[in-house]
Design a protein around this motif. Structure first.
Motif, PDB file in Angstrom:
ATOM      1  N   ILE A 183     -69.023  48.213 -39.736  1.00 29.67           N
ATOM      2  CA  ILE A 183     -67.590  47.955 -39.560  1.00 29.67           C
ATOM      3  C   ILE A 183     -67.342  46.458 -39.357  1.00 29.67           C
ATOM      4  CG2 ILE A 183     -66.844  50.232 -38.832  1.00 29.67           C
ATOM      5  CD1 ILE A 183     -67.070  49.322 -35.924  1.00 29.67           C
ATOM      6  N   LYS A 184     -67.734  45.700 -40.356  1.00 28.09           N
ATOM      7  CA  LYS A 184     -67.433  44.271 -40.330  1.00 28.09           C
ATOM      8  C   LYS A 184     -65.921  44.073 -40.339  1.00 28.09           C
ATOM      9  CE  LYS A 184     -71.696  42.795 -42.614  1.00 28.09           C
ATOM     10  NZ  LYS A 184     -72.212  42.096 -41.425  1.00 28.09           N
ATOM     11  N   GLY A 185     -65.457  43.182 -39.480  1.00 26.69           N
ATOM     12  CA  GLY A 185     -64.026  42.960 -39.356  1.00 26.69           C
ATOM     13  C   GLY A 185     -63.355  43.855 -38.336  1.00 26.69           C
ATOM     14  N   LEU A 186     -64.129  44.754 -37.710  1.00 31.72           N
ATOM     15  CA  LEU A 186     -63.620  45.641 -36.678  1.00 31.72           C
ATOM     16  C   LEU A 186     -64.551  45.613 -35.464  1.00 31.72           C
ATOM     17  CD1 LEU A 186     -62.594  48.813 -38.745  1.00 31.72           C
ATOM     18  CD2 LEU A 186     -61.037  47.167 -37.688  1.00 31.72           C
ATOM     19  N   ALA A 187     -64.022  46.012 -34.312  1.00 29.13           N
ATOM     20  CA  ALA A 187     -64.798  46.181 -33.078  1.00 29.13           C
ATOM     21  C   ALA A 187     -65.682  44.982 -32.736  1.00 29.13           C
ATOM     22  CB  ALA A 187     -65.651  47.450 -33.173  1.00 29.13           C
ATOM     23  N   PRO A 188     -65.126  43.761 -32.740  1.00 33.71           N
ATOM     24  CA  PRO A 188     -65.949  42.622 -32.325  1.00 33.71           C
ATOM     25  C   PRO A 188     -66.260  42.681 -30.828  1.00 33.71           C
ATOM     26  CG  PRO A 188     -63.689  41.917 -32.715  1.00 33.71           C
ATOM     27  CD  PRO A 188     -63.766  43.357 -33.123  1.00 33.71           C
ATOM     28  N   CYS A 189     -67.345  42.034 -30.457  1.00 36.20           N
ATOM     29  CA  CYS A 189     -67.743  41.970 -29.058  1.00 36.20           C
ATOM     30  C   CYS A 189     -68.611  40.732 -28.859  1.00 36.20           C
ATOM     31  CB  CYS A 189     -68.476  43.238 -28.630  1.00 36.20           C
ATOM     32  SG  CYS A 189     -69.956  43.617 -29.607  1.00 36.20           S
ATOM     33  N   VAL A 190     -68.873  40.396 -27.613  1.00 37.54           N
ATOM     34  CA  VAL A 190     -69.610  39.180 -27.278  1.00 37.54           C
ATOM     35  C   VAL A 190     -70.852  39.539 -26.469  1.00 37.54           C
ATOM     36  CG1 VAL A 190     -69.535  37.002 -26.000  1.00 37.54           C
ATOM     37  CG2 VAL A 190     -67.538  37.749 -27.315  1.00 37.54           C
ATOM     38  N   HIS A 191     -71.996  39.024 -26.921  1.00 38.09           N
ATOM     39  CA  HIS A 191     -73.267  39.224 -26.232  1.00 38.09           C
ATOM     40  C   HIS A 191     -73.486  38.063 -25.265  1.00 38.09           C
ATOM     41  CE1 HIS A 191     -77.926  39.693 -26.615  1.00 38.09           C
ATOM     42  NE2 HIS A 191     -77.458  40.153 -25.475  1.00 38.09           N
ATOM     43  N   LEU A 192     -73.479  38.351 -23.963  1.00 37.82           N
ATOM     44  CA  LEU A 192     -73.698  37.330 -22.954  1.00 37.82           C
ATOM     45  C   LEU A 192     -75.143  36.838 -22.993  1.00 37.82           C
ATOM     46  CD1 LEU A 192     -71.802  39.060 -20.004  1.00 37.82           C
ATOM     47  CD2 LEU A 192     -70.930  37.257 -21.511  1.00 37.82           C
ATOM     48  N   TYR A 193     -75.319  35.558 -22.748  1.00 39.29           N
ATOM     49  CA  TYR A 193     -76.669  34.970 -22.808  1.00 39.29           C
ATOM     50  C   TYR A 193     -77.509  35.429 -21.615  1.00 39.29           C
ATOM     51  CZ  TYR A 193     -80.553  31.747 -22.535  1.00 39.29           C
ATOM     52  OH  TYR A 193     -81.831  31.224 -22.441  1.00 39.29           O
ATOM     53  N   HIS A 194     -78.765  35.740 -21.901  1.00 42.12           N
ATOM     54  CA  HIS A 194     -79.761  35.957 -20.838  1.00 42.12           C
ATOM     55  C   HIS A 194     -81.127  35.673 -21.421  1.00 42.12           C
ATOM     56  CE1 HIS A 194     -80.921  39.861 -22.642  1.00 42.12           C
ATOM     57  NE2 HIS A 194     -79.625  39.976 -22.904  1.00 42.12           N
ATOM     58  N   SER A 195     -82.031  35.241 -20.566  1.00 41.05           N
ATOM     59  CA  SER A 195     -83.402  35.018 -21.026  1.00 41.05           C
ATOM     60  C   SER A 195     -84.048  36.370 -21.281  1.00 41.05           C
ATOM     61  CB  SER A 195     -84.203  34.239 -19.982  1.00 41.05           C
ATOM     62  OG  SER A 195     -84.231  34.948 -18.757  1.00 41.05           O
ATOM     63  N   THR A 196     -85.027  36.394 -22.152  1.00 42.26           N
ATOM     64  CA  THR A 196     -85.706  37.642 -22.485  1.00 42.26           C
ATOM     65  C   THR A 196     -87.193  37.515 -22.206  1.00 42.26           C
ATOM     66  OG1 THR A 196     -85.934  36.901 -24.785  1.00 42.26           O
ATOM     67  CG2 THR A 196     -84.037  38.298 -24.251  1.00 42.26           C
ATOM     68  N   SER A 197     -87.745  38.561 -21.657  1.00 42.57           N
ATOM     69  CA  SER A 197     -89.193  38.605 -21.440  1.00 42.57           C
ATOM     70  C   SER A 197     -89.869  39.004 -22.736  1.00 42.57           C
ATOM     71  CB  SER A 197     -89.545  39.615 -20.342  1.00 42.57           C
ATOM     72  OG  SER A 197     -88.896  39.283 -19.137  1.00 42.57           O
ATOM     73  N   PRO A 198     -91.042  38.445 -23.018  1.00 44.12           N
ATOM     74  CA  PRO A 198     -91.741  38.845 -24.247  1.00 44.12           C
ATOM     75  C   PRO A 198     -92.101  40.320 -24.220  1.00 44.12           C
ATOM     76  CG  PRO A 198     -93.178  37.549 -22.813  1.00 44.12           C
ATOM     77  CD  PRO A 198     -91.806  37.466 -22.235  1.00 44.12           C
ATOM     78  N   ALA A 199     -92.042  40.936 -25.375  1.00 43.31           N
ATOM     79  CA  ALA A 199     -92.377  42.357 -25.460  1.00 43.31           C
ATOM     80  C   ALA A 199     -93.843  42.573 -25.123  1.00 43.31           C
ATOM     81  CB  ALA A 199     -92.088  42.878 -26.868  1.00 43.31           C
ATOM     82  N   ASN A 200     -94.123  43.678 -24.451  1.00 41.66           N
ATOM     83  CA  ASN A 200     -95.508  44.055 -24.190  1.00 41.66           C
ATOM     84  C   ASN A 200     -96.163  44.459 -25.507  1.00 41.66           C
ATOM     85  OD1 ASN A 200     -97.647  46.206 -23.687  1.00 41.66           O
ATOM     86  ND2 ASN A 200     -97.332  45.412 -21.612  1.00 41.66           N
ATOM     87  N   ASP A 201     -97.219  43.738 -25.893  1.00 40.10           N
ATOM     88  CA  ASP A 201     -97.827  43.966 -27.206  1.00 40.10           C
ATOM     89  C   ASP A 201     -98.325  45.392 -27.363  1.00 40.10           C
ATOM     90  OD1 ASP A 201     -97.329  41.423 -28.066  1.00 40.10           O
ATOM     91  OD2 ASP A 201     -99.306  40.632 -27.564  1.00 40.10           O
ATOM     92  N   THR A 202     -98.909  45.939 -26.301  1.00 37.67           N
ATOM     93  CA  THR A 202     -99.487  47.288 -26.404  1.00 37.67           C
ATOM     94  C   THR A 202     -98.403  48.330 -26.630  1.00 37.67           C
ATOM     95  OG1 THR A 202    -101.327  46.665 -24.960  1.00 37.67           O
ATOM     96  CG2 THR A 202    -100.887  49.021 -25.235  1.00 37.67           C
ATOM     97  N   THR A 203     -97.364  48.321 -25.785  1.00 39.86           N
ATOM     98  CA  THR A 203     -96.311  49.337 -25.932  1.00 39.86           C
ATOM     99  C   THR A 203     -95.533  49.121 -27.230  1.00 39.86           C
ATOM    100  OG1 THR A 203     -94.777  47.999 -24.605  1.00 39.86           O
ATOM    101  CG2 THR A 203     -96.046  49.685 -23.456  1.00 39.86           C
ATOM    102  N   HIS A 204     -95.337  47.859 -27.626  1.00 33.79           N
ATOM    103  CA  HIS A 204     -94.592  47.615 -28.865  1.00 33.79           C
ATOM    104  C   HIS A 204     -95.355  48.151 -30.073  1.00 33.79           C
ATOM    105  CE1 HIS A 204     -91.445  45.942 -31.254  1.00 33.79           C
ATOM    106  NE2 HIS A 204     -92.251  45.138 -31.909  1.00 33.79           N
ATOM    107  N   LYS A 205     -96.678  48.000 -30.065  1.00 29.38           N
ATOM    108  CA  LYS A 205     -97.480  48.549 -31.165  1.00 29.38           C
ATOM    109  C   LYS A 205     -97.383  50.071 -31.201  1.00 29.38           C
ATOM    110  CE  LYS A 205    -100.871  44.782 -31.437  1.00 29.38           C
ATOM    111  NZ  LYS A 205    -102.266  44.362 -31.134  1.00 29.38           N
ATOM    112  N   VAL A 206     -97.449  50.695 -30.024  1.00 29.07           N
ATOM    113  CA  VAL A 206     -97.319  52.159 -29.958  1.00 29.07           C
ATOM    114  C   VAL A 206     -95.949  52.590 -30.476  1.00 29.07           C
ATOM    115  CG1 VAL A 206     -97.177  54.142 -28.401  1.00 29.07           C
ATOM    116  CG2 VAL A 206     -98.972  52.422 -28.075  1.00 29.07           C
TER     117      VAL A 206
END
Length: 267
Positions: free
Chosen positions: A221-244
């Motif tokens: 729905i481009k052109g509809l329902a816009p929203c704003v993502h607030l900035y926050h730092s992100t922790s790196p993904a856990n490699d083991t769980t991400h692979k699973v």
């Protein structure tokens, strides 16, 4: 502001220990031109500060504001969403994350665009770190295309006919769970989110794979329902769980699975 109501719609907000952001989201929900029939906070184990915030806003909301809490046992987004889905009374469910601030037309746009046989995926602009600090300090949830600090500001332009022309991505490409909506019956048909997926990543794409396997397609729905993502730092993904998680998603795709093995039917 006079508000219409979409009584058959539930808005689910995911959160974990960020009451400042969640209050920004609440204020943006209160500004909606069309209110959902209910709002459910899918809480992945936050502490008392979040509970107290929700209790304060329950007195301000014109619709039920429900706190759906699970114990803090790690990143269990799939479980927190499934528990919230099970509590939802709406036939249609809109999902946002607890760092997504809505423009006043957001809920109305999802309701207007919904269509049987489809789920909806929307876009979001990003706010810089400095601008996020400023808006949160003031609890200012007003954003336009001209707001300083916005990245991808053109997302904020509401152009209702644009989604007919700009079809956008298909399948799992660029899926963002922070701005999506579904018919509840479709979520039930695929048994909700796969709770074997824990930690960051793949819960949304794996769900979308199963929806495609039962014939439910994506509607951007481009052109509809816009929203704003607030900035926050992100922790790196856990490699083991991400692979699973990736292996689970690849299995779903390869075997053309239609139901989560550990999903919504538990509740």
């Amino acid at each position: 502001m006079k508000q219409d109501a979409a009584n058959d719609t539930t808005l689910i907000i995911t959160t974990y220990n960020n009451p400042v952001f969640l209050e920004m989201v609440f204020k943006s929900v209160l500004s909606q031109q069309t209110m959902p029939g209910e709002v459910i906070v899918a809480d992945d184990g936050s502490t008392a500060e979040t509970r107290e915030l929700i209790e304060r806003y329950q007195k301000l909301f014109p619709v039920p504001l429900i706190h759906s809490w699970i114990p803090d046992e790690g990143f269990r987004l799939s479980m927190s969403r499934n528990v919230a889905i099970a509590k939802a009374k709406g036939d249609y469910i809109i999902f946002i994350d607890g760092d997504i601030v809505l423009v006043p037309s957001f809920v109305r746009d999802h309701v207007l665009a919904r269509e049987r046989g489809f789920f909806i995926n929307g876009s979001r602009a990003r706010l810089s770190e400095g601008a996020t600090r400023k808006h949160c300090a003031l609890l200012d949830c007003r954003f336009t295309v001209f707001t300083p600090g916005l990245k991808r500001p053109m997302v904020m332009l509401r152009i209702p006919w644009l989604h007919y022309l700009a079809k956008g991505a298909k399948g799992i490409d660029k899926i963002r769970g922070c701005n999506m909506s579904f018919w509840k019956s479709d979520l039930v048909a695929v048994n909700g989110y796969e709770e074997r997926i824990v930690g960051w990543g793949c819960e949304d794409t794996e769900l979308v794979d199963r929806l495609y396997h039962i014939g439910v397609k994506r509607k951007n729905i481009k052109g509809l329902a816009p929203c704003v993502h607030l900035y926050h730092s992100t922790s790196p993904a856990n490699d083991t769980t991400h692979k699973v998680n990736k292996l689970i998603r690849e299995e779903t795709e390869r075997l053309r699975k239609t139901k989560a093995e550990k999903g919504l039917d538990q509740y």
